[in-house]
Design a protein around this motif. Structure first.
Motif, PDB file in Angstrom:
ATOM      1  N   VAL A 199       0.980  -1.218  -0.026  1.00 33.85           N
ATOM      2  CA  VAL A 199      -0.059  -0.092   0.040  1.00 33.85           C
ATOM      3  C   VAL A 199       1.025   1.052   0.039  1.00 33.85           C
ATOM      4  O   VAL A 199       0.584   2.284  -0.472  1.00 33.85           O
ATOM      5  N   GLY A 200       1.986   1.270   0.538  1.00 34.40           N
ATOM      6  CA  GLY A 200       2.997   2.344   0.702  1.00 34.40           C
ATOM      7  C   GLY A 200       3.710   2.703  -0.657  1.00 34.40           C
ATOM      8  O   GLY A 200       3.670   4.029  -0.712  1.00 34.40           O
ATOM      9  N   VAL A 201       4.017   1.675  -1.418  1.00 35.80           N
ATOM     10  CA  VAL A 201       4.859   2.107  -2.467  1.00 35.80           C
ATOM     11  C   VAL A 201       3.817   2.780  -3.633  1.00 35.80           C
ATOM     12  O   VAL A 201       4.057   3.580  -4.296  1.00 35.80           O
ATOM     13  N   PRO A 202       2.736   2.056  -3.775  1.00 36.23           N
ATOM     14  CA  PRO A 202       1.840   2.453  -4.849  1.00 36.23           C
ATOM     15  C   PRO A 202       1.365   3.830  -4.281  1.00 36.23           C
ATOM     16  O   PRO A 202       1.013   4.910  -5.350  1.00 36.23           O
ATOM     17  N   GLY A 203       1.288   4.217  -3.119  1.00 32.75           N
ATOM     18  CA  GLY A 203       0.765   5.377  -2.710  1.00 32.75           C
ATOM     19  C   GLY A 203       1.741   6.490  -3.035  1.00 32.75           C
ATOM     20  O   GLY A 203       1.357   7.604  -3.587  1.00 32.75           O
ATOM     21  N   ALA A 204       3.016   6.147  -3.173  1.00 29.61           N
ATOM     22  CA  ALA A 204       3.917   6.960  -3.526  1.00 29.61           C
ATOM     23  C   ALA A 204       3.625   7.436  -4.881  1.00 29.61           C
ATOM     24  O   ALA A 204       3.909   8.712  -5.442  1.00 29.61           O
ATOM     25  N   ALA A 205       3.544   6.477  -5.877  1.00 29.42           N
ATOM     26  CA  ALA A 205       3.273   6.704  -7.155  1.00 29.42           C
ATOM     27  C   ALA A 205       2.186   7.541  -7.448  1.00 29.42           C
ATOM     28  O   ALA A 205       2.368   8.448  -8.472  1.00 29.42           O
ATOM     29  N   LEU A 206       1.043   7.270  -6.661  1.00 33.68           N
ATOM     30  CA  LEU A 206      -0.145   8.203  -6.761  1.00 33.68           C
ATOM     31  C   LEU A 206       0.014   9.509  -6.684  1.00 33.68           C
ATOM     32  O   LEU A 206      -0.814  10.329  -7.102  1.00 33.68           O
ATOM     33  N   CYS A 207       1.159  10.076  -6.079  1.00 33.29           N
ATOM     34  CA  CYS A 207       1.421  11.487  -5.716  1.00 33.29           C
ATOM     35  C   CYS A 207       1.696  12.405  -6.936  1.00 33.29           C
ATOM     36  O   CYS A 207       1.851  13.298  -6.961  1.00 33.29           O
ATOM     37  N   PHE A 208       2.021  11.421  -8.079  1.00 39.95           N
ATOM     38  CA  PHE A 208       2.093  12.042  -9.503  1.00 39.95           C
ATOM     39  C   PHE A 208       0.686  12.241 -10.296  1.00 39.95           C
ATOM     40  O   PHE A 208       0.871  12.497 -11.506  1.00 39.95           O
ATOM     41  N   VAL A 209      -0.369  11.872  -9.667  1.00 42.89           N
ATOM     42  CA  VAL A 209      -1.594  11.987 -10.340  1.00 42.89           C
ATOM     43  C   VAL A 209      -2.354  13.192 -10.061  1.00 42.89           C
ATOM     44  O   VAL A 209      -2.192  13.942  -9.035  1.00 42.89           O
ATOM     45  N   ASN A 210      -3.090  13.712 -11.030  1.00 45.33           N
ATOM     46  CA  ASN A 210      -3.883  14.918 -10.775  1.00 45.33           C
ATOM     47  C   ASN A 210      -4.829  14.953  -9.477  1.00 45.33           C
ATOM     48  O   ASN A 210      -5.522  14.159  -9.210  1.00 45.33           O
ATOM     49  N   LEU A 211      -4.437  16.034  -8.857  1.00 40.49           N
ATOM     50  CA  LEU A 211      -4.931  16.117  -7.422  1.00 40.49           C
ATOM     51  C   LEU A 211      -6.686  16.090  -7.321  1.00 40.49           C
ATOM     52  O   LEU A 211      -7.217  15.570  -6.906  1.00 40.49           O
ATOM     53  N   ASP A 212      -7.164  17.035  -8.383  1.00 30.52           N
ATOM     54  CA  ASP A 212      -8.546  17.177  -8.564  1.00 30.52           C
ATOM     55  C   ASP A 212      -9.335  15.559  -8.932  1.00 30.52           C
ATOM     56  O   ASP A 212     -10.235  15.303  -8.324  1.00 30.52           O
ATOM     57  N   THR A 213      -8.688  14.863  -9.759  1.00 33.39           N
ATOM     58  CA  THR A 213      -9.386  13.540 -10.090  1.00 33.39           C
ATOM     59  C   THR A 213      -9.101  12.599  -8.616  1.00 33.39           C
ATOM     60  O   THR A 213     -10.226  11.901  -8.337  1.00 33.39           O
ATOM     61  N   LEU A 214      -8.066  12.729  -7.790  1.00 26.18           N
ATOM     62  CA  LEU A 214      -8.094  11.951  -6.385  1.00 26.18           C
ATOM     63  C   LEU A 214      -9.171  12.332  -5.689  1.00 26.18           C
ATOM     64  O   LEU A 214      -9.950  11.621  -5.008  1.00 26.18           O
ATOM     65  N   TYR A 215      -9.344  13.778  -5.460  1.00 26.99           N
ATOM     66  CA  TYR A 215     -10.340  14.054  -4.546  1.00 26.99           C
ATOM     67  C   TYR A 215     -11.795  13.601  -5.088  1.00 26.99           C
ATOM     68  O   TYR A 215     -12.238  13.195  -4.214  1.00 26.99           O
ATOM     69  N   GLY A 216     -11.822  13.691  -6.365  1.00 30.04           N
ATOM     70  CA  GLY A 216     -13.264  13.531  -6.873  1.00 30.04           C
ATOM     71  C   GLY A 216     -13.664  11.987  -6.666  1.00 30.04           C
ATOM     72  O   GLY A 216     -14.697  11.439  -6.229  1.00 30.04           O
ATOM     73  N   VAL A 217     -12.641  10.998  -6.778  1.00 30.69           N
ATOM     74  CA  VAL A 217     -13.042   9.510  -6.897  1.00 30.69           C
ATOM     75  C   VAL A 217     -13.028   9.058  -5.324  1.00 30.69           C
ATOM     76  O   VAL A 217     -13.811   8.569  -5.011  1.00 30.69           O
TER      77      VAL A 217
END
Length: 463
Positions: free
Chosen positions: A354-372
């Motif tokens: 869970v930690g390593v993919p979480g680090a990768a998600l830091c490079f995804v658009n923030l608005d998309t992360l909030y919405g989902v």
């Protein structure tokens, strides 16, 4: 349809060969509350998530969070009753599988996995903003570093993490208190502004915040205090969970709502003008109300709070993945990996997963992360409310557990409200979440359901 409605037989689910490992009961109410409050991470939520709400809701932000907190009382009732009936590290999916059937439980697991994978990087990316008084860093790379640091801490003993996060929690509460005092003592407008429903438009002129915007904002408002559910994820490691789970859930919600709402009200009253409030730059407002030294202190406290939140969320999330492997959600080699316990008693492979993919998600658009995340949290709460509505049938009617007041009215009302909130969300985020849920349903239909005797066997450890 029968898979959705038929509860899992707990006597079958407790078969010895389905338990690759058990988590150690090592924390009481105080330790559990510290860990749970740290997962709510009120200060980092205040400084990272709330500014986006100010940007769309302006003076209606406090009102929206207050409505969301009231809804969360009913949610907390559901979690408290189900968490004491089903004290499993699987959290929502174990509760819903037992009460509403295996397919419903699987869908809740997928939604909870979306939440637990997305929320930590969302919070972690805010670290760079609050280290800016000392050093300028790239938000994505800083967030990824925080996630990796949190992953390393998550490999340690849970009791040690409870004390580490407790110290950080004190600092973030101090930061929130400083903001509240400064905001109230520099008030520019009266208390009636908290319900004035205004936001600055693109040209700086006041615009009206509509009821539709408030309803749409409720998905994020629910996310603001969402971490109180951590008490359920930790139920296998809480001593005497039949008593401590409900106490921890309800106390955490009450404390976190106060820690978040009071500063939000103070910021609303103390912002120099509507444009500054809508801009949501809390650090700049704190510096304007005090000195640069105070602003730097608050910023550093927030940065520590974000790191704290990352540690606790990685701990929580690894328990969910550990429980899914123990309950045979994946092909056997994957189950064997995710259910491994390290020398400190923590599920170390699940923690890394869970930690390593979480680090990768830091490079995804923030608005998309909030919405989902908003859609996923709302959908997850909806299915938990359905499970709570079914919690007093069959053998569970007489099981010793904490029982919510106002049943069945509370879960029924919650179901209606959450359905309405869900349909008001942005279609793009509904499609993203719906597509992931559809793929998960396909996995269920093609892999899990044909292997119902050997896969997705939800276990309920002894309390």
């Amino acid at each position: 349809m029968t898979d959705t409605l038929r509860p899992v037989e707990t006597s079958v689910a407790q078969a010895p060969d389905r338990h690759p490992g058990k988590l150690k009961r090592s924390i009481g109410v105080v330790g559990g509350t510290l860990l749970t409050l740290s997962c709510v991470t009120p200060a980092s939520t205040l400084f990272v998530v709330v500014p986006d709400l100010f940007g769309s809701l302006g003076t209606a932000t406090a009102l929206t969070i207050a409505i969301g907190s009231l809804l969360c009382v009913a949610v907390a009732f559901c979690y408290s009753e189900l968490g004491t009936l089903i004290p499993s590290a699987g959290g929502e999916y174990a509760m819903v599988s037992t009460m509403a059937g295996r397919l419903a439980g699987w869908l809740v697991f997928v939604l909870s996995l979306l939440v637990v994978m997305i929320v930590p990087p969302v919070i972690a990316m805010g670290t760079a903003d609050y280290l800016a008084p000392l050093v300028h860093l790239d938000p994505s790379w800083t967030g990824a570093s925080v996630m990796l640091l949190a992953t390393l801490a998550g490999l340690l003993d849970l009791r040690a993490n409870a004390w580490i996060t407790g110290v950080f929690l004190v600092l973030e509460v101090i930061a929130a208190a400083v903001v509240a005092v400064l905001g109230f003592t520099h008030a520019e407008r009266g208390a009636d502004s908290l319900v004035s429903m205004q936001v600055a438009g693109p040209d700086g002129a006041p615009d009206t915040v509509t009821a539709f915007l408030v309803v749409s904002g409720l998905a994020i408002a629910l996310f603001v205090t969402q971490g109180f559910s951590t008490a359920v994820y930790l139920s296998e490691e809480l001593e005497n969970p039949r008593r401590t789970v409900a106490r921890t859930v309800l106390a955490t919600l009450a404390i976190s709502a106060v820690i978040i709402l009071v500063p939000v009200a103070a910021i609303t009253l103390g912002a120099p003008d509507l444009a500054a409030l809508t801009g949501g730059d809390i650090g700049t407002m704190v510096t304007a109300w005090s000195t640069s030294a105070v602003g730097t202190f608050v910023s550093l406290c927030v940065a520590l709070a974000i790191i704290n939140a990352g540690i606790v969320m990685v701990i929580q999330n690894s328990r969910v993945l550990f429980a899914s492997a123990r309950d045979k959600a994946w092909p056997e080699p994957v189950n064997a990996l995710f259910s491994r316990l390290g020398r400190f008693g923590s599920p170390w492979v699940s923690t890394l997963a869970v930690g390593v993919p979480g680090a990768a998600l830091c490079f995804v658009n923030l608005d998309t992360l909030y919405g989902v995340t908003g859609v996923s949290v709302t959908g997850m709460y909806l299915l938990v409310a359905v499970a709570a509505l079914l919690s007093r049938r069959g053998p569970h009617r007489h099981t010793q557990a904490w029982r919510m007041p106002l049943w069945p009215a509370a879960p029924l009302l919650l179901i209606v409200v959450l359905l309405y909130v869900l349909i008001q969300q942005d279609p793009t985020y509904l499609l993203w979440t719906g597509g992931i849920t559809a793929a998960a349903t396909l996995y269920w239909a093609l892999y899990l359901r044909p292997r119902r005797e050997t896969r997705w066997l939800v276990s309920v450890p002894e309390a």
